[in-house]
Design a protein around this motif. Structure first.
Motif, mmCIF file in Angstrom:
data_model
loop_
_atom_site.group_PDB
_atom_site.id
_atom_site.type_symbol
_atom_site.label_atom_id
_atom_site.label_comp_id
_atom_site.label_asym_id
_atom_site.label_seq_id
_atom_site.Cartn_x
_atom_site.Cartn_y
_atom_site.Cartn_z
ATOM 1 N N MET A 1 0.802 -1.166 0.008
ATOM 2 C CA MET A 1 -0.094 0.010 0.034
ATOM 3 C C MET A 1 0.840 1.258 0.117
ATOM 4 N N GLU A 2 1.871 1.088 0.795
ATOM 5 C CA GLU A 2 2.613 2.454 1.026
ATOM 6 C C GLU A 2 3.394 2.619 -0.489
ATOM 7 N N LEU A 3 3.856 1.457 -1.000
ATOM 8 C CA LEU A 3 4.901 1.693 -2.319
ATOM 9 C C LEU A 3 3.677 2.429 -3.326
ATOM 10 N N TYR A 4 2.497 2.085 -3.359
ATOM 11 C CA TYR A 4 1.408 2.710 -4.286
ATOM 12 C C TYR A 4 1.278 4.157 -4.023
ATOM 13 N N VAL A 5 1.120 4.415 -2.878
ATOM 14 C CA VAL A 5 1.063 5.935 -2.213
ATOM 15 C C VAL A 5 2.311 6.557 -2.646
ATOM 16 N N VAL A 6 3.385 6.100 -2.539
ATOM 17 C CA VAL A 6 4.921 6.830 -2.938
ATOM 18 C C VAL A 6 4.895 7.158 -4.656
ATOM 19 N N LEU A 7 4.191 5.822 -5.373
ATOM 20 C CA LEU A 7 4.227 5.912 -6.722
ATOM 21 C C LEU A 7 2.989 7.240 -7.340
ATOM 22 N N ASP A 8 1.903 6.874 -6.608
ATOM 23 C CA ASP A 8 0.848 7.885 -6.856
ATOM 24 C C ASP A 8 1.492 9.418 -6.706
ATOM 25 N N GLU A 9 2.129 9.600 -5.727
ATOM 26 C CA GLU A 9 2.707 11.192 -5.546
ATOM 27 C C GLU A 9 3.634 11.402 -6.350
ATOM 28 N N TRP A 10 4.530 10.400 -6.964
ATOM 29 C CA TRP A 10 5.604 10.649 -7.861
ATOM 30 C C TRP A 10 4.779 11.218 -9.163
ATOM 31 N N CYS A 11 3.485 10.344 -9.200
ATOM 32 C CA CYS A 11 2.825 10.409 -10.683
ATOM 33 C C CYS A 11 2.257 11.926 -10.759
ATOM 34 N N ASP A 12 1.876 12.315 -9.772
ATOM 35 C CA ASP A 12 1.207 13.707 -9.467
ATOM 36 C C ASP A 12 2.236 14.716 -9.961
ATOM 37 N N ALA A 13 3.425 14.599 -9.324
ATOM 38 C CA ALA A 13 4.319 15.458 -9.435
ATOM 39 C C ALA A 13 5.030 15.475 -10.916
ATOM 40 N N ALA A 14 5.094 14.408 -11.399
ATOM 41 C CA ALA A 14 5.474 14.235 -12.746
ATOM 42 C C ALA A 14 4.463 14.826 -13.797
ATOM 43 N N GLU A 15 3.463 14.535 -13.740
ATOM 44 C CA GLU A 15 2.321 15.207 -14.342
ATOM 45 C C GLU A 15 2.339 16.905 -14.257
ATOM 46 N N ALA A 16 2.569 17.216 -13.110
ATOM 47 C CA ALA A 16 2.920 18.849 -12.899
ATOM 48 C C ALA A 16 4.136 19.223 -13.930
ATOM 49 N N THR A 17 4.907 18.277 -13.900
ATOM 50 C CA THR A 17 6.100 19.126 -14.576
ATOM 51 C C THR A 17 5.947 18.852 -16.100
ATOM 52 N N ASN A 18 5.105 17.731 -16.629
ATOM 53 C CA ASN A 18 4.791 17.824 -17.922
ATOM 54 C C ASN A 18 3.873 18.919 -18.343
ATOM 55 N N ARG A 19 3.079 19.305 -17.240
ATOM 56 C CA ARG A 19 2.156 20.661 -17.797
ATOM 57 C C ARG A 19 3.044 21.789 -18.055
ATOM 58 N N PHE A 20 3.931 21.906 -17.698
ATOM 59 C CA PHE A 20 5.060 23.012 -18.118
ATOM 60 C C PHE A 20 5.271 22.595 -19.653
ATOM 61 N N ALA A 21 5.712 21.678 -19.978
ATOM 62 C CA ALA A 21 6.246 21.396 -21.361
ATOM 63 C C ALA A 21 5.092 21.485 -22.399
ATOM 64 N N TRP A 22 3.857 21.033 -21.883
ATOM 65 C CA TRP A 22 2.826 21.252 -22.927
ATOM 66 C C TRP A 22 2.191 22.583 -22.920
ATOM 67 N N GLU A 23 2.341 23.235 -21.872
ATOM 68 C CA GLU A 23 1.860 24.668 -22.035
ATOM 69 C C GLU A 23 2.792 25.549 -22.917
ATOM 70 N N THR A 24 4.037 25.234 -22.894
ATOM 71 C CA THR A 24 4.863 25.697 -23.717
ATOM 72 C C THR A 24 4.746 25.528 -24.943
ATOM 73 N N LEU A 25 4.387 24.466 -25.488
ATOM 74 C CA LEU A 25 3.786 24.054 -27.067
ATOM 75 C C LEU A 25 2.870 24.861 -27.356
ATOM 76 N N GLU A 26 1.901 25.196 -26.214
ATOM 77 C CA GLU A 26 0.550 25.994 -26.563
ATOM 78 C C GLU A 26 0.784 27.186 -26.693
ATOM 79 N N GLY A 27 2.273 27.669 -26.390
ATOM 80 C CA GLY A 27 2.577 29.097 -26.489
ATOM 81 C C GLY A 27 2.790 29.995 -25.138
#
Length: 179
Positions: A1-27
């Motif tokens: 269960m803890e492993l899932y929670v750590v991975l879930d937090e990492w996914c959320d953080a990774a998605e936040a990083t991705n938003r920067f790249a996609w926003e840049t592509l949108e100008g």
């Protein structure tokens, strides 16, 4: 269960990083007005501290250390005194259990973690500057965004496999009828 929670937090953080790249592509290029270890993408009007992006200094190292501690948990301190008890407890690690009962989940999990952390370490310094530089060709930003998305997809797939494994192994209550 803890492993899932750590991975879930990492996914959320990774998605936040991705938003920067996609926003840049949108100008919408982020202005790096004040880089700091906390927020390398410091942008006027976008100074949220949460959600944390996984590009911040030390984030990947802390998540990997957490994951390693969960997969290779130490024996209780009383059992560490005797070598045989220590080795016996080490053989009962979560990694060994997953290797035995769900090797495909462990394999995809470790591959996703390794690829994301390697990519972040390789591009840690250049990513914020590339995204904020108006002279960066759109093709370079597109390539970065695609690579980021690929690693995030691997994290999401690993998270989904882990979620499915947990739900199948430890059902809590009755499952809803499927139509």
């Amino acid at each position: 269960m803890e492993l899932y929670v750590v991975l879930d937090e990492w996914c959320d953080a990774a998605e936040a990083t991705n938003r920067f790249a996609w926003e840049t592509l949108e100008g919408n290029r982020p202005d790096v007005t004040r880089r700091s270890w906390l927020n390398p993408f410091a942008r006027v009007g976008f100074t949220e501290i949460t959600p944390v992006n996984n590009h911040a200094h030390g984030y990947v190292d802390r998540r990997e250390a957490e994951i390693q501690a969960l997969l290779e948990s130490k024996a209780q301190w009383a059992k560490r005194w005797q070598g045989s008890h220590r080795r016996q407890a080490a053989r009962r690690s979560l990694r060994n259990m997953m290797k035995l009962y769900c090797p495909e989940v462990l394999g995809s999990f470790e591959a996703a973690i390794t690829s994301r952390s390697a990519w972040i370490r390789e591009h840690r310094k250049s990513l914020p500057l590339t995204l904020s530089n108006p002279d960066t060709p759109i093709e370079a930003v597109e390539e970065l965004a695609t690579e980021l998305e690929r690693t995030v997809d691997a994290l999401r797939d690993a998270r989904q496999q882990l979620r499915d494994l947990l739900r199948e192994t430890f059902p809590l209550g009755a499952r809803p009828e499927q139509a």
